[in-house]
Design a protein around this motif. Structure first.
Motif, PDB file in Angstrom:
ATOM      1  N   ILE A 461      25.536  33.051  65.703  1.00  0.00           N
ATOM      2  CA  ILE A 461      26.441  33.389  64.594  1.00  0.00           C
ATOM      3  C   ILE A 461      25.681  34.183  63.545  1.00  0.00           C
ATOM      4  O   ILE A 461      24.687  33.719  63.003  1.00  0.00           O
ATOM      5  N   VAL A 462      26.145  35.400  63.345  1.00  0.00           N
ATOM      6  CA  VAL A 462      25.529  36.239  62.323  1.00  0.00           C
ATOM      7  C   VAL A 462      26.460  36.254  61.115  1.00  0.00           C
ATOM      8  O   VAL A 462      27.560  36.794  61.194  1.00  0.00           O
ATOM      9  N   PRO A 463      26.071  35.619  60.032  1.00  0.00           N
ATOM     10  CA  PRO A 463      26.970  35.553  58.871  1.00  0.00           C
ATOM     11  C   PRO A 463      27.153  36.926  58.246  1.00  0.00           C
ATOM     12  O   PRO A 463      26.295  37.798  58.376  1.00  0.00           O
ATOM     13  N   PRO A 464      28.304  37.130  57.602  1.00  0.00           N
ATOM     14  CA  PRO A 464      28.507  38.409  56.916  1.00  0.00           C
ATOM     15  C   PRO A 464      27.526  38.541  55.771  1.00  0.00           C
ATOM     16  O   PRO A 464      27.011  37.553  55.253  1.00  0.00           O
ATOM     17  N   PRO A 465      27.214  39.774  55.393  1.00  0.00           N
ATOM     18  CA  PRO A 465      26.266  39.968  54.293  1.00  0.00           C
ATOM     19  C   PRO A 465      26.791  39.329  53.022  1.00  0.00           C
ATOM     20  O   PRO A 465      27.996  39.237  52.817  1.00  0.00           O
ATOM     21  N   PRO A 466      25.898  38.837  52.189  1.00  0.00           N
ATOM     22  CA  PRO A 466      26.341  38.183  50.945  1.00  0.00           C
ATOM     23  C   PRO A 466      27.125  39.144  50.078  1.00  0.00           C
ATOM     24  O   PRO A 466      26.829  40.335  50.031  1.00  0.00           O
ATOM     25  N   ALA A 467      28.146  38.606  49.436  1.00  0.00           N
ATOM     26  CA  ALA A 467      28.974  39.439  48.556  1.00  0.00           C
ATOM     27  C   ALA A 467      28.146  39.925  47.385  1.00  0.00           C
ATOM     28  O   ALA A 467      27.323  39.188  46.847  1.00  0.00           O
ATOM     29  N   PRO A 468      28.340  41.192  47.011  1.00  0.00           N
ATOM     30  CA  PRO A 468      27.575  41.698  45.874  1.00  0.00           C
ATOM     31  C   PRO A 468      27.949  40.962  44.596  1.00  0.00           C
ATOM     32  O   PRO A 468      29.074  40.478  44.446  1.00  0.00           O
ATOM     33  N   LYS A 469      27.006  40.858  43.720  1.00  0.00           N
ATOM     34  CA  LYS A 469      27.260  40.181  42.453  1.00  0.00           C
ATOM     35  C   LYS A 469      28.319  40.956  41.672  1.00  0.00           C
ATOM     36  O   LYS A 469      28.295  42.181  41.638  1.00  0.00           O
ATOM     37  N   PRO A 470      29.278  40.251  41.084  1.00  0.00           N
ATOM     38  CA  PRO A 470      30.334  40.946  40.349  1.00  0.00           C
ATOM     39  C   PRO A 470      29.765  41.765  39.200  1.00  0.00           C
ATOM     40  O   PRO A 470      28.874  41.327  38.481  1.00  0.00           O
ATOM     41  N   VAL A 471      30.307  42.957  39.091  1.00  0.00           N
ATOM     42  CA  VAL A 471      29.871  43.850  38.026  1.00  0.00           C
ATOM     43  C   VAL A 471      30.829  43.705  36.853  1.00  0.00           C
ATOM     44  O   VAL A 471      32.041  43.715  37.022  1.00  0.00           O
ATOM     45  N   ALA A 472      30.283  43.521  35.692  1.00  0.00           N
ATOM     46  CA  ALA A 472      31.111  43.364  34.500  1.00  0.00           C
ATOM     47  C   ALA A 472      31.955  44.625  34.296  1.00  0.00           C
ATOM     48  O   ALA A 472      31.438  45.749  34.347  1.00  0.00           O
ATOM     49  N   LYS A 473      33.260  44.432  34.117  1.00  0.00           N
ATOM     50  CA  LYS A 473      34.155  45.567  33.958  1.00  0.00           C
ATOM     51  C   LYS A 473      34.514  45.743  32.485  1.00  0.00           C
ATOM     52  O   LYS A 473      34.657  44.778  31.755  1.00  0.00           O
ATOM     53  N   ASP A 474      34.677  47.012  32.114  1.00  0.00           N
ATOM     54  CA  ASP A 474      35.066  47.263  30.737  1.00  0.00           C
ATOM     55  C   ASP A 474      36.577  47.105  30.613  1.00  0.00           C
ATOM     56  O   ASP A 474      37.311  46.970  31.605  1.00  0.00           O
ATOM     57  N   LYS A 475      37.073  47.128  29.397  1.00  0.00           N
ATOM     58  CA  LYS A 475      38.485  46.837  29.149  1.00  0.00           C
ATOM     59  C   LYS A 475      39.412  47.860  29.799  1.00  0.00           C
ATOM     60  O   LYS A 475      40.508  47.515  30.275  1.00  0.00           O
ATOM     61  N   ASN A 476      38.982  49.117  29.868  1.00  0.00           N
ATOM     62  CA  ASN A 476      39.841  50.139  30.468  1.00  0.00           C
ATOM     63  C   ASN A 476      39.940  49.968  31.978  1.00  0.00           C
ATOM     64  O   ASN A 476      41.009  50.161  32.560  1.00  0.00           O
ATOM     65  N   SER A 477      38.827  49.594  32.617  1.00  0.00           N
ATOM     66  CA  SER A 477      38.853  49.354  34.060  1.00  0.00           C
ATOM     67  C   SER A 477      39.741  48.161  34.389  1.00  0.00           C
ATOM     68  O   SER A 477      40.489  48.173  35.373  1.00  0.00           O
ATOM     69  N   LEU A 478      39.658  47.123  33.582  1.00  0.00           N
ATOM     70  CA  LEU A 478      40.500  45.947  33.788  1.00  0.00           C
ATOM     71  C   LEU A 478      41.980  46.310  33.659  1.00  0.00           C
ATOM     72  O   LEU A 478      42.815  45.867  34.451  1.00  0.00           O
ATOM     73  N   TYR A 479      42.285  47.135  32.663  1.00  0.00           N
ATOM     74  CA  TYR A 479      43.673  47.549  32.471  1.00  0.00           C
ATOM     75  C   TYR A 479      44.170  48.359  33.664  1.00  0.00           C
ATOM     76  O   TYR A 479      45.280  48.112  34.176  1.00  0.00           O
ATOM     77  N   GLU A 480      43.367  49.339  34.119  1.00  0.00           N
ATOM     78  CA  GLU A 480      43.780  50.173  35.238  1.00  0.00           C
ATOM     79  C   GLU A 480      43.987  49.342  36.504  1.00  0.00           C
ATOM     80  O   GLU A 480      44.914  49.579  37.269  1.00  0.00           O
ATOM     81  N   GLU A 481      43.101  48.357  36.713  1.00  0.00           N
ATOM     82  CA  GLU A 481      43.244  47.497  37.881  1.00  0.00           C
ATOM     83  C   GLU A 481      44.512  46.648  37.778  1.00  0.00           C
ATOM     84  O   GLU A 481      45.248  46.470  38.749  1.00  0.00           O
ATOM     85  N   GLY A 482      44.768  46.133  36.578  1.00  0.00           N
ATOM     86  CA  GLY A 482      45.994  45.367  36.363  1.00  0.00           C
ATOM     87  C   GLY A 482      47.230  46.204  36.596  1.00  0.00           C
ATOM     88  O   GLY A 482      48.220  45.730  37.163  1.00  0.00           O
ATOM     89  N   LEU A 483      47.186  47.468  36.183  1.00  0.00           N
ATOM     90  CA  LEU A 483      48.325  48.362  36.353  1.00  0.00           C
ATOM     91  C   LEU A 483      48.614  48.610  37.831  1.00  0.00           C
ATOM     92  O   LEU A 483      49.771  48.729  38.242  1.00  0.00           O
ATOM     93  N   ARG A 484      47.568  48.661  38.641  1.00  0.00           N
ATOM     94  CA  ARG A 484      47.753  48.844  40.082  1.00  0.00           C
ATOM     95  C   ARG A 484      48.512  47.656  40.679  1.00  0.00           C
ATOM     96  O   ARG A 484      49.425  47.823  41.486  1.00  0.00           O
ATOM     97  N   PHE A 485      48.133  46.453  40.270  1.00  0.00           N
ATOM     98  CA  PHE A 485      48.840  45.263  40.764  1.00  0.00           C
ATOM     99  C   PHE A 485      50.262  45.204  40.208  1.00  0.00           C
ATOM    100  O   PHE A 485      51.184  44.749  40.881  1.00  0.00           O
TER     101      PHE A 485
END
Length: 593
Positions: A461-485
């Motif tokens: 069993i070869v485990p998947p690579p570890p998930a990258p550490k979350p990158v802090a998002k700025d307020k505009n990126s958060l808004y744009e991502e929310g708008l997509r959802f």
């Protein structure tokens, strides 16, 4: 495998962007009006060759549809015009105008052959909001902010009757096709008036919407009529009893400025503040399609009697000509199919409908539709899975030069419409038996034939690579991502996730996220409906000079939603929004007492 993965990505990319429908396949022509001239109303001549516009620039204009050429500029020293209508025979054009002064609100009529003003009828004491010719062309009915319905004799230019049955402003009206009835709409209480047009008496007043009823239109057979409201709702009513028959659109924080039936009666269309033109099938009331193209709110819609084209106008000062719903070509069918397949807001995902539209477009030679249809047959999405049908449509697309279809056939592998999330890999490892150490005497003995042990199959069993550490998002990126959802743009529509992201961005001071949260609380999208909470978020955004939030804050003060009704505060916020470029606020200021 790498080739297949890349081909899958290419397949997905083609699915998102309708290359065969680049731009807007339903938009046939754009007629540029005067820059900065807000168009309040339009009308088509009966033969469909001319379109007239009424705007804040103060003139009435007549354009040739085929060429976009300006033929006439009518009206002198007018401050604004708010509605226009062609006579049924196409010989005259009427407009609701403001000429300034105490008796400046007038119904004016021009002879189109000469361009001469033939009637100037002045009895309304306030803004005239709408007018219409009777089906026989002998009379004009008009309504306005003076709370009256007035009927004029076109030939003599005289006022035949004035009726006042409400203290509310009257905003829109329509004659029934047989000329026997008139429907007029009110603002404050959202009521609808049904009038006997022959004896000019009020038949009934019904509670129509929860907010201003901005527009009304009769069906071609006269059996029903449709209304649109400032609260975003669109309802269909029985033309005789006034009973509500269907809800085409629930309340939405998106005013409906104009409604119309297609001349064949098969579709209802509506123009919205959010710059969309929505169309529903009359039978069943399902949202059929939507058009986008105006840069600002769509204010008015019109069809020619032939029904060949739909014409729209907006606050952006342009007139746009579209293919009538249900009459678009293969590119239009394909683009509509993409909307259904992806569930592009405001349409809900419907894979069966998407497959049907792709089939129609493909049978008419639309190459991207052939490719998409092959993909749906390959995956059994919207149709029964059929690999032969999939290969058939891919082959037809490949013959027409579709690169992805050609690659698909060459790969010989089925490509999924969506890529599965990564999972742990299972590798086959062949283990070799450890060699045994033989004693010296064994080496001297006669060699014997021994069966070589078979290698054992060991699952590693070869485990998947570890998930990258979350990158802090700025307020505009958060808004744009929310708008997509929020819109379902490239991801499944998820109001809960949108709300979460908007809150993060809003707490960091993102004004548009604050505005969107107010929007969600006002409508109860992903959260419990709360006008108080909506006002709270809009106040935060309005203080940051967000024009949209200022407009809706003014709206809430006007109607008393979440706050105590205060017309002074409403005007203040409308004025701030208008100063920041919100043309809808400027329009609302015109309508306030």
């Amino acid at each position: 495998m790498g080739f297949v993965f890349l081909l899958s990505c290419f397949f997905l990319a083609v699915g998102v962007t309708p290359s065969g429908a680049t731009g807007n396949p339903d938009l046939l022509k754009t007629i540029q009006g005067a820059k900065g001239d807000i168009i309040n109303g339009i009308a088509c001549s009966p033969d469909g060759k001319l379109v007239s516009s009424a705007g804040d620039g103060g003139t009435v204009k007549v354009w040739e549809v085929n060429t976009g050429k300006l033929l006439y500029t009518l009206g002198k020293e007018l401050q604004s015009t708010d509605a226009v209508a062609f006579s049924p025979d196409g010989k005259f054009l009427a407009a609701a105008v403001n000429a300034g002064g105490r008796r400046g609100n007038a119904v004016q009529v021009w002879d189109l052959a000469s361009g001469q003003l033939v009637q100037d009828m002045r009895e309304h004491t306030q803004l005239i909001t709408d007018l219409a010719f009777s089906p026989d062309g002998n009379r004009i009915a008009s309504v306005g902010n003076d709370n009256t319905l007035r009927i004029w004799n076109v030939r003599y230019g005289t006022l035949e009757t004035t009726q006042k049955e409400t203290k509310n402003n009257l905003l829109a009206l329509a004659y029934s096709p047989d000329g026997k009835q008139i429907v007029a709409t009110e603002n404050w209480e959202g009521k609808i008036e049904m009038w006997d047009a022959v004896n000019v008496r009020l038949i009934r007043s019904i509670q129509g919407h929860a907010d201003w009823v901005l527009c009304v239109a009769y069906s071609p057979d006269g059996k029903e009529f449709v209304t649109g409201s400032r609260d975003g709702s669109v309802y269909v009513w029985d033309g005789e009893t006034g009973t509500r028959l269907r809800v085409l659109r629930d309340p939405e924080l998106d005013p409906v400025n104009s409604v119309a039936y297609t001349p064949d009666g098969r579709f209802v269309v509506a123009a919205t503040q959010s710059r969309q033109i929505l169309s529903w099938q009359k039978s069943g009331g399902k949202l059929f399609n939507f058009y986008e193209g105006h840069d600002l709110s769509v204010t008015s819609l019109a069809f020619s009697v032939s029904g060949k084209n739909l014409v729209s106008a907006g606050l952006d000062g342009t007139i746009r000509v579209w293919s009538t719903p249900g009459q678009g070509g293969p590119d239009s069918l394909y683009a509509q199919g993409v909307k259904f397949e992806a569930g592009i807001d405001p349409m809900e995902q419907d894979l069966v409908q998407a497959a049907k539209l792709y089939q129609q477009a493909a049978e008419n030679g639309q190459v991207d539709a052939m490719f998409r249809l092959g993909g749906m047959y390959s995956q059994g999405k919207g149709v029964v899975r059929n690999s032969d049908e999939a290969r058939k449509w891919w082959a037809l697309a490949a013959e027409k030069g579709h690169a992805a279809a050609r690659m698909q056939l060459q790969s010989g592998q089925k490509i999924a419409l969506a890529v599965s999330p990564p999972q742990a890999k299972v590798e086959e490892v062949h283990s070799q038996p450890e060699p045994k150490t033989l004693p010296p005497e064994d080496k001297k003995s006669k060699p014997s034939v021994k069966e070589t042990p078979k290698p054992e199959l060991v699952a590693k069993i070869v485990p998947p690579p570890p998930a990258p550490k979350p990158v802090a998002k700025d307020k505009n990126s958060l808004y744009e991502e929310g708008l997509r959802f929020f819109k379902g743009d490239g991801v499944p529509k998820d109001y809960g996730q949108a709300h979460k992201l908007f809150v993060e961005a809003a707490e960091m001071g993102q004004a548009k996220a604050q505005y969107r949260l107010g929007f969600m609380y006002s409508l109860g999208k992903g959260v419990k409906k709360s006008d108080h909470e909506a006002v709270s978020w809009w106040q935060k955004a309005a203080k940051q000079n967000d024009a949209d939030a200022q407009y809706y804050l003014g709206y809430m003060y006007e109607i008393g939603g979440g706050v105590k009704q205060d017309m002074g505060e409403a005007k203040k916020w409308y004025q701030k929004a208008a100063a920041n470029g919100n043309v809808n606020a400027a329009q609302s200021l015109k309508m306030l007492p």
